[in-house]
Design a protein around this motif. Structure first.
Motif, PDB file in Angstrom:
ATOM      1  N   LEU A 137       0.804  -1.213   0.000  1.00  0.00           N
ATOM      2  CA  LEU A 137       0.000   0.000   0.000  1.00  0.00           C
ATOM      3  C   LEU A 137       0.841   1.270   0.000  1.00  0.00           C
ATOM      4  N   ARG A 138       1.973   1.262   0.686  1.00  0.00           N
ATOM      5  CA  ARG A 138       2.825   2.464   0.703  1.00  0.00           C
ATOM      6  C   ARG A 138       3.395   2.759  -0.676  1.00  0.00           C
ATOM      7  N   LYS A 139       3.848   1.726  -1.357  1.00  0.00           N
ATOM      8  CA  LYS A 139       4.370   1.899  -2.715  1.00  0.00           C
ATOM      9  C   LYS A 139       3.242   2.348  -3.642  1.00  0.00           C
ATOM     10  N   ALA A 140       2.068   1.763  -3.464  1.00  0.00           N
ATOM     11  CA  ALA A 140       0.915   2.154  -4.277  1.00  0.00           C
ATOM     12  C   ALA A 140       0.624   3.640  -4.107  1.00  0.00           C
ATOM     13  N   VAL A 141       0.625   4.115  -2.878  1.00  0.00           N
ATOM     14  CA  VAL A 141       0.332   5.525  -2.617  1.00  0.00           C
ATOM     15  C   VAL A 141       1.398   6.427  -3.235  1.00  0.00           C
ATOM     16  N   GLN A 142       2.658   6.040  -3.147  1.00  0.00           N
ATOM     17  CA  GLN A 142       3.728   6.828  -3.789  1.00  0.00           C
ATOM     18  C   GLN A 142       3.444   6.998  -5.278  1.00  0.00           C
ATOM     19  N   LEU A 143       3.077   5.901  -5.922  1.00  0.00           N
ATOM     20  CA  LEU A 143       2.806   5.946  -7.355  1.00  0.00           C
ATOM     21  C   LEU A 143       1.512   6.700  -7.655  1.00  0.00           C
ATOM     22  N   LEU A 144       0.508   6.543  -6.796  1.00  0.00           N
ATOM     23  CA  LEU A 144      -0.748   7.274  -6.991  1.00  0.00           C
ATOM     24  C   LEU A 144      -0.509   8.776  -6.927  1.00  0.00           C
ATOM     25  N   LYS A 145       0.354   9.211  -6.034  1.00  0.00           N
ATOM     26  CA  LYS A 145       0.664  10.643  -5.936  1.00  0.00           C
ATOM     27  C   LYS A 145       1.266  11.162  -7.235  1.00  0.00           C
ATOM     28  N   LEU A 146       2.184  10.395  -7.819  1.00  0.00           N
ATOM     29  CA  LEU A 146       2.786  10.804  -9.096  1.00  0.00           C
ATOM     30  C   LEU A 146       1.738  10.870 -10.202  1.00  0.00           C
ATOM     31  N   ALA A 147       0.890   9.864 -10.262  1.00  0.00           N
ATOM     32  CA  ALA A 147      -0.154   9.836 -11.297  1.00  0.00           C
ATOM     33  C   ALA A 147      -1.171  10.945 -11.078  1.00  0.00           C
ATOM     34  N   ALA A 148      -1.502  11.231  -9.829  1.00  0.00           N
ATOM     35  CA  ALA A 148      -2.451  12.305  -9.529  1.00  0.00           C
ATOM     36  C   ALA A 148      -1.878  13.663  -9.928  1.00  0.00           C
ATOM     37  N   MET A 149      -0.567  13.831  -9.793  1.00  0.00           N
ATOM     38  CA  MET A 149       0.052  15.097 -10.215  1.00  0.00           C
ATOM     39  C   MET A 149      -0.126  15.316 -11.715  1.00  0.00           C
ATOM     40  N   ALA A 150      -0.339  14.246 -12.469  1.00  0.00           N
ATOM     41  CA  ALA A 150      -0.601  14.349 -13.907  1.00  0.00           C
ATOM     42  C   ALA A 150      -2.111  14.426 -14.174  1.00  0.00           C
ATOM     43  N   ASP A 151      -2.896  14.596 -13.120  1.00  0.00           N
ATOM     44  CA  ASP A 151      -4.358  14.716 -13.192  1.00  0.00           C
ATOM     45  C   ASP A 151      -5.040  13.511 -13.829  1.00  0.00           C
ATOM     46  N   ILE A 152      -4.562  12.341 -13.495  1.00  0.00           N
ATOM     47  CA  ILE A 152      -5.250  11.115 -13.899  1.00  0.00           C
ATOM     48  C   ILE A 152      -6.383  10.909 -12.898  1.00  0.00           C
ATOM     49  N   ALA A 153      -7.608  11.027 -13.395  1.00  0.00           N
ATOM     50  CA  ALA A 153      -8.791  11.034 -12.530  1.00  0.00           C
ATOM     51  C   ALA A 153      -8.850   9.815 -11.613  1.00  0.00           C
ATOM     52  N   SER A 154      -8.601   8.638 -12.140  1.00  0.00           N
ATOM     53  CA  SER A 154      -8.672   7.414 -11.336  1.00  0.00           C
ATOM     54  C   SER A 154      -7.606   7.409 -10.241  1.00  0.00           C
ATOM     55  N   ALA A 155      -6.468   8.018 -10.511  1.00  0.00           N
ATOM     56  CA  ALA A 155      -5.417   8.103  -9.500  1.00  0.00           C
ATOM     57  C   ALA A 155      -5.870   9.009  -8.359  1.00  0.00           C
ATOM     58  N   HIS A 156      -6.510  10.133  -8.714  1.00  0.00           N
ATOM     59  CA  HIS A 156      -7.056  11.008  -7.677  1.00  0.00           C
ATOM     60  C   HIS A 156      -8.080  10.243  -6.829  1.00  0.00           C
ATOM     61  N   PHE A 157      -8.940   9.478  -7.485  1.00  0.00           N
ATOM     62  CA  PHE A 157      -9.970   8.737  -6.757  1.00  0.00           C
ATOM     63  C   PHE A 157      -9.336   7.726  -5.794  1.00  0.00           C
ATOM     64  N   ASP A 158      -8.423   6.920  -6.298  1.00  0.00           N
ATOM     65  CA  ASP A 158      -7.795   5.903  -5.448  1.00  0.00           C
ATOM     66  C   ASP A 158      -6.987   6.533  -4.318  1.00  0.00           C
ATOM     67  N   LEU A 159      -6.347   7.660  -4.603  1.00  0.00           N
ATOM     68  CA  LEU A 159      -5.599   8.357  -3.565  1.00  0.00           C
ATOM     69  C   LEU A 159      -6.553   8.914  -2.508  1.00  0.00           C
ATOM     70  N   ALA A 160      -7.702   9.417  -2.939  1.00  0.00           N
ATOM     71  CA  ALA A 160      -8.711   9.913  -1.998  1.00  0.00           C
ATOM     72  C   ALA A 160      -9.175   8.804  -1.067  1.00  0.00           C
ATOM     73  N   VAL A 161      -9.419   7.625  -1.619  1.00  0.00           N
ATOM     74  CA  VAL A 161      -9.836   6.488  -0.798  1.00  0.00           C
ATOM     75  C   VAL A 161      -8.738   6.142   0.205  1.00  0.00           C
ATOM     76  N   SER A 162      -7.496   6.170  -0.250  1.00  0.00           N
ATOM     77  CA  SER A 162      -6.379   5.880   0.647  1.00  0.00           C
ATOM     78  C   SER A 162      -6.317   6.890   1.790  1.00  0.00           C
TER      79      SER A 162
END
Length: 155
Positions: A65-90
């Motif tokens: 989960l920690r590695k997932a969150v690190q990667l989600l943050k990078l993807a969210a910075m590129a405004d990938i909607a699903s990454a924002h959603f998954d990061l929000a859930v986290s």
């Protein structure tokens, strides 16, 4: 087929990774290698794909989960909607990261604004109950109506 000595564009690597993972008999090892190369070249769709594999785990990526969150943050910075959603859930659940309801709300909002229709109801829910933002039931209803108009199950 990727030719040795020739750098394959990240977009193409990502597409090849999807094909390898979507076959009747998926080649997850090949897909993983292609995703990692695309990620290294800056393709944040590949970053998001890797994040989801770490979120749930598979034969190539153990659940982390920690590695997932690190990667989600990078993807969210590129405004990938699903990454924002998954990061929000986290953030809301505190899985892989310290619980932070304000950050959860901001990422649900970013996901909704970037086209994730499911996030419309999550923004409405946060507003309705005051999760990460002051409670505003009138504003929540606006988000719920928009979600309904787009065919999202609100209740």
């Amino acid at each position: 087929m990727i030719k040795k000595g020739i750098k394959t564009p990240a977009k193409h690597l990502y597409d090849l990774a999807l094909k390898a993972a979507s076959r009747k008999h998926p080649d997850l090892a090949r897909a993983s290698a292609l995703l990692e190369e695309a990620h290294d070249q800056g393709d944040r769709r590949a970053t998001y794909a890797m994040a989801t594999w770490y979120l749930f785990g598979n034969e190539v990526y153990p659940k982390n989960l920690r590695k997932a969150v690190q990667l989600l943050k990078l993807a969210a910075m590129a405004d990938i909607a699903s990454a924002h959603f998954d990061l929000a859930v986290s953030y809301e659940t505190g899985q892989g990261i310290k619980k932070n309801e304000q950050a959860a709300y901001r990422h649900f909002l970013a996901a909704a604004l970037n086209g994730d229709n499911e996030s419309l109801t999550e923004v409405g829910r946060c507003l309705y109950y005051g999760i990460g933002i002051a409670r505003d039931r009138k504003a929540a209803e606006v988000w719920f109506r928009r979600a309904e108009a787009l065919g999202v199950d609100v209740r």
